[in-house]
Design a protein around this motif. Structure first.
Motif, PDB file in Angstrom:
ATOM      1  N   VAL A 302       0.832  -1.194   0.000  1.00 56.27           N
ATOM      2  CA  VAL A 302       0.000   0.000   0.000  1.00 56.27           C
ATOM      3  C   VAL A 302       0.874   1.255   0.000  1.00 56.27           C
ATOM      4  CG1 VAL A 302      -1.705   1.337   1.313  1.00 56.27           C
ATOM      5  CG2 VAL A 302      -1.949  -1.141   1.114  1.00 56.27           C
ATOM      6  N   TYR A 303       1.950   1.231   0.774  1.00 56.97           N
ATOM      7  CA  TYR A 303       2.876   2.365   0.829  1.00 56.97           C
ATOM      8  C   TYR A 303       3.500   2.620  -0.546  1.00 56.97           C
ATOM      9  CZ  TYR A 303       6.761   5.294   2.484  1.00 56.97           C
ATOM     10  OH  TYR A 303       7.656   6.320   2.671  1.00 56.97           O
ATOM     11  N   TYR A 304       3.897   1.553  -1.215  1.00 58.69           N
ATOM     12  CA  TYR A 304       4.469   1.680  -2.559  1.00 58.69           C
ATOM     13  C   TYR A 304       3.443   2.288  -3.525  1.00 58.69           C
ATOM     14  CZ  TYR A 304       6.315   0.344  -7.134  1.00 58.69           C
ATOM     15  OH  TYR A 304       6.757   0.364  -8.442  1.00 58.69           O
ATOM     16  N   ASN A 305       2.213   1.823  -3.464  1.00 60.31           N
ATOM     17  CA  ASN A 305       1.162   2.371  -4.329  1.00 60.31           C
ATOM     18  C   ASN A 305       0.926   3.858  -4.055  1.00 60.31           C
ATOM     19  OD1 ASN A 305       0.730  -0.034  -5.680  1.00 60.31           O
ATOM     20  ND2 ASN A 305      -1.001  -0.658  -4.401  1.00 60.31           N
ATOM     21  N   CYS A 306       1.005   4.245  -2.784  1.00 56.52           N
ATOM     22  CA  CYS A 306       0.854   5.668  -2.440  1.00 56.52           C
ATOM     23  C   CYS A 306       1.994   6.484  -3.039  1.00 56.52           C
ATOM     24  CB  CYS A 306       0.823   5.843  -0.923  1.00 56.52           C
ATOM     25  SG  CYS A 306      -0.661   5.243  -0.100  1.00 56.52           S
ATOM     26  N   LYS A 307       3.199   5.956  -2.985  1.00 58.32           N
ATOM     27  CA  LYS A 307       4.369   6.684  -3.460  1.00 58.32           C
ATOM     28  C   LYS A 307       4.371   6.861  -4.983  1.00 58.32           C
ATOM     29  CE  LYS A 307       6.520   7.819   0.250  1.00 58.32           C
ATOM     30  NZ  LYS A 307       6.668   9.260   0.573  1.00 58.32           N
ATOM     31  N   ILE A 308       3.817   5.910  -5.701  1.00 55.35           N
ATOM     32  CA  ILE A 308       3.793   6.031  -7.162  1.00 55.35           C
ATOM     33  C   ILE A 308       2.521   6.727  -7.648  1.00 55.35           C
ATOM     34  CG2 ILE A 308       5.252   3.991  -7.466  1.00 55.35           C
ATOM     35  CD1 ILE A 308       2.761   2.420  -8.262  1.00 55.35           C
ATOM     36  N   GLY A 309       1.696   7.149  -6.697  1.00 60.19           N
ATOM     37  CA  GLY A 309       0.507   7.922  -7.046  1.00 60.19           C
ATOM     38  C   GLY A 309      -0.657   7.116  -7.577  1.00 60.19           C
ATOM     39  N   LYS A 310      -0.754   5.865  -7.199  1.00 55.25           N
ATOM     40  CA  LYS A 310      -1.861   5.021  -7.657  1.00 55.25           C
ATOM     41  C   LYS A 310      -3.168   5.517  -7.058  1.00 55.25           C
ATOM     42  CE  LYS A 310      -3.062   0.164  -8.342  1.00 55.25           C
ATOM     43  NZ  LYS A 310      -3.082   0.302  -9.806  1.00 55.25           N
ATOM     44  N   SER A 311      -4.203   5.583  -7.881  1.00 56.85           N
ATOM     45  CA  SER A 311      -5.488   6.120  -7.430  1.00 56.85           C
ATOM     46  C   SER A 311      -6.122   5.282  -6.335  1.00 56.85           C
ATOM     47  CB  SER A 311      -6.450   6.247  -8.612  1.00 56.85           C
ATOM     48  OG  SER A 311      -6.652   4.982  -9.234  1.00 56.85           O
ATOM     49  N   ASN A 312      -5.934   3.957  -6.397  1.00 57.13           N
ATOM     50  CA  ASN A 312      -6.463   3.057  -5.369  1.00 57.13           C
ATOM     51  C   ASN A 312      -5.309   2.276  -4.750  1.00 57.13           C
ATOM     52  OD1 ASN A 312      -8.007   1.460  -3.701  1.00 57.13           O
ATOM     53  ND2 ASN A 312      -8.738   0.106  -5.337  1.00 57.13           N
ATOM     54  N   PRO A 313      -4.631   2.850  -3.765  1.00 53.86           N
ATOM     55  CA  PRO A 313      -3.437   2.188  -3.200  1.00 53.86           C
ATOM     56  C   PRO A 313      -3.727   0.864  -2.515  1.00 53.86           C
ATOM     57  CG  PRO A 313      -4.071   4.091  -1.869  1.00 53.86           C
ATOM     58  CD  PRO A 313      -4.907   4.140  -3.123  1.00 53.86           C
ATOM     59  N   LYS A 314      -4.985   0.619  -2.159  1.00 53.59           N
ATOM     60  CA  LYS A 314      -5.323  -0.643  -1.487  1.00 53.59           C
ATOM     61  C   LYS A 314      -5.462  -1.804  -2.460  1.00 53.59           C
ATOM     62  CE  LYS A 314      -8.847   1.394   0.439  1.00 53.59           C
ATOM     63  NZ  LYS A 314     -10.083   1.625   1.214  1.00 53.59           N
ATOM     64  N   SER A 315      -5.364  -1.531  -3.759  1.00 49.57           N
ATOM     65  CA  SER A 315      -5.461  -2.583  -4.767  1.00 49.57           C
ATOM     66  C   SER A 315      -4.118  -3.295  -4.883  1.00 49.57           C
ATOM     67  CB  SER A 315      -5.862  -1.974  -6.119  1.00 49.57           C
ATOM     68  OG  SER A 315      -5.926  -2.969  -7.114  1.00 49.57           O
ATOM     69  N   ILE A 316      -3.977  -4.418  -4.188  1.00 45.91           N
ATOM     70  CA  ILE A 316      -2.678  -5.106  -4.128  1.00 45.91           C
ATOM     71  C   ILE A 316      -2.738  -6.565  -4.558  1.00 45.91           C
ATOM     72  CG2 ILE A 316      -1.866  -3.582  -2.283  1.00 45.91           C
ATOM     73  CD1 ILE A 316      -2.436  -5.839  -0.308  1.00 45.91           C
ATOM     74  N   LYS A 317      -3.934  -7.147  -4.566  1.00 47.37           N
ATOM     75  CA  LYS A 317      -4.041  -8.584  -4.783  1.00 47.37           C
ATOM     76  C   LYS A 317      -3.514  -9.007  -6.149  1.00 47.37           C
ATOM     77  CE  LYS A 317      -7.238 -12.427  -4.017  1.00 47.37           C
ATOM     78  NZ  LYS A 317      -8.606 -12.799  -3.587  1.00 47.37           N
ATOM     79  N   TYR A 318      -3.728  -8.153  -7.163  1.00 48.88           N
ATOM     80  CA  TYR A 318      -3.328  -8.525  -8.516  1.00 48.88           C
ATOM     81  C   TYR A 318      -1.817  -8.587  -8.669  1.00 48.88           C
ATOM     82  CZ  TYR A 318      -1.856  -3.737  -9.493  1.00 48.88           C
ATOM     83  OH  TYR A 318      -1.203  -2.535  -9.489  1.00 48.88           O
ATOM     84  N   LYS A 319      -1.069  -7.967  -7.745  1.00 50.35           N
ATOM     85  CA  LYS A 319       0.375  -7.927  -7.869  1.00 50.35           C
ATOM     86  C   LYS A 319       1.056  -9.208  -7.389  1.00 50.35           C
ATOM     87  CE  LYS A 319       1.261  -2.960  -7.584  1.00 50.35           C
ATOM     88  NZ  LYS A 319       2.003  -1.894  -6.860  1.00 50.35           N
ATOM     89  N   LEU A 320       0.432  -9.892  -6.457  1.00 51.91           N
ATOM     90  CA  LEU A 320       1.058 -11.075  -5.872  1.00 51.91           C
ATOM     91  C   LEU A 320       1.285 -12.141  -6.938  1.00 51.91           C
ATOM     92  CD1 LEU A 320      -0.817 -11.463  -2.486  1.00 51.91           C
ATOM     93  CD2 LEU A 320       1.479 -10.629  -2.873  1.00 51.91           C
ATOM     94  N   GLY A 321       2.470 -12.713  -6.909  1.00 49.43           N
ATOM     95  CA  GLY A 321       2.810 -13.777  -7.854  1.00 49.43           C
ATOM     96  C   GLY A 321       3.357 -13.271  -9.173  1.00 49.43           C
ATOM     97  N   THR A 322       3.380 -11.930  -9.356  1.00 52.03           N
ATOM     98  CA  THR A 322       3.889 -11.393 -10.613  1.00 52.03           C
ATOM     99  C   THR A 322       5.409 -11.279 -10.548  1.00 52.03           C
ATOM    100  OG1 THR A 322       3.613  -9.123  -9.809  1.00 52.03           O
ATOM    101  CG2 THR A 322       1.793 -10.100 -11.060  1.00 52.03           C
ATOM    102  N   TRP A 323       6.020 -11.334 -11.691  1.00 54.00           N
ATOM    103  CA  TRP A 323       7.469 -11.216 -11.773  1.00 54.00           C
ATOM    104  C   TRP A 323       7.831  -9.766 -11.924  1.00 54.00           C
ATOM    105  CZ3 TRP A 323      10.468 -15.775 -11.515  1.00 54.00           C
ATOM    106  CH2 TRP A 323       9.737 -16.948 -11.485  1.00 54.00           C
TER     107      TRP A 323
END
Length: 323
Positions: A302-323
């Motif tokens: 969530v902190y990383y999403n906030c830093k890159i300016g993502k509109s919905n920083p709580k959206s994290i599930k899709y990232k897991l398992g990605t390279w």
């Protein structure tokens, strides 16, 4: 990301120094959670694979010169919980200090039961000290879930969080399922600088925290008001009548309504994303490490999403398992 956070300095370790620092081992366990690896043996194999160049780069990014053996991962998994709890508190304060949390005046506290891995250990056998079959987590205990309306054999995750637009964990801890919620209130609220900030006014909790000592501790030590559902009885003491009046007031109801849309969905989100219910490991120390790593990884993403300016920083599930 882990290398960019101003973590608190660790106290000096007695005895032989670690070959792999706590930060390096933590990175390895985050890899395990990120790629949803089932065990430390799989983690060791994953990092040691020669057929994929990415795995080698990942091991270097973790700070590894050589790959730890599976027994090293097992041993360190049982001792890293305290370090992770301090890092969770640091991340929680970072969200508030950097202004990522818009309104830090209201926080909340809650807990959730997590089912133990394997078969249950019935109380009759537990009292006799008999383990009827293999695969039972003998560290787990029975706890009653009011939301699930039944008894759960396992552990309990205790969590404090912010409220409002950005809901993130502030502090966390793990106990066996039979530990009452009110016993963890002081340890959770005393382990973070957030609860000593003058901007904080209220902390919301369910009836499990309705305790006279906790009201006094919150007011006198933390300088905040603990808001719990309080019922009015015929002979209700004067001091509790004040609590009843505030809870039933428009302001009290407005404050307490934040709990349903903050910490409750946050806990369910963490459980769903990191698949920690039922638990993937046995033993209190291993369970604590895996569950607390899940909370810390949630904060980091969530902190990383906030830093890159993502509109919905709580959206994290899709990232897991990605390279």
């Amino acid at each position: 990301m882990i290398g960019c956070i101003p973590w608190p300095s660790l106290p000096p370790k007695r005895g032989r120094p670690y070959l792999y620092s706590p930060t390096v081992i933590l990175r390895c366990f985050i890899v395990r959670m990120w790629f949803k690896l089932d065990s430390n043996n799989v983690l060791h194999t994953f990092l040691n694979m020669d057929c994929c160049q990415y795995n080698h780069k990942l091991a270097i990014a973790c700070g590894l010169v050589s790959i730890p053996c599976r027994r090293t991962f097992d041993r360190r998994l049982k001792t890293i919980s305290t370090d992770i709890k301090e890092r969770i508190s640091t991340m929680g304060y970072l969200f508030v200090a950097e202004g990522l949390v818009v309104n830090p005046s209201i926080t909340t506290i809650d807990s959730t039961l997590l089912k133990a891995k394997g078969s249950v250990w019935h109380k009759s056998s537990m009292e006799k000290g008999i383990v009827p079959r293999s695969g039972i987590d003998i560290d787990a205990r029975w706890g009653y879930s009011h939301t699930k309306k039944g008894w759960i054999f396992g552990y309990k995750l205790h969590l404090t969080s912010t409220t409002g637009k950005l809901v993130v964990p502030l502090t966390a801890d793990v106990t066996t399922a039979n530990v009452p919620d009110n016993k963890m209130y002081v340890p959770l609220t005393s382990s973070s600088l957030v609860f000593s900030l003058p901007s904080l006014c209220y902390i919301i909790a369910d009836p499990g925290y309705d305790d006279k000592k906790l009201y006094e501790y919150s007011k006198k030590t933390l300088g905040i008001d603990l808001v719990c559902p309080v019922e009015r009885y015929k002979n209700t003491p004067r001091e509790r009548l004040d609590l009843v009046c505030f809870y039933e007031s428009v302001l009290g109801q407005s404050i307490y309504s934040q709990r349903r849309i903050s910490v409750e969905p946050l806990i369910e989100h963490i459980k769903s994303v990191f698949r920690i219910d039922p638990l993937p490991v046995r033993g209190f120390h291993a369970v604590s490490a895996i569950v607390l790593t899940s909370v810390l990884l949630h904060q980091l993403m969530v902190y990383y999403n906030c830093k890159i300016g993502k509109s919905n920083p709580k959206s994290i599930k899709y990232k897991l398992g990605t390279w």
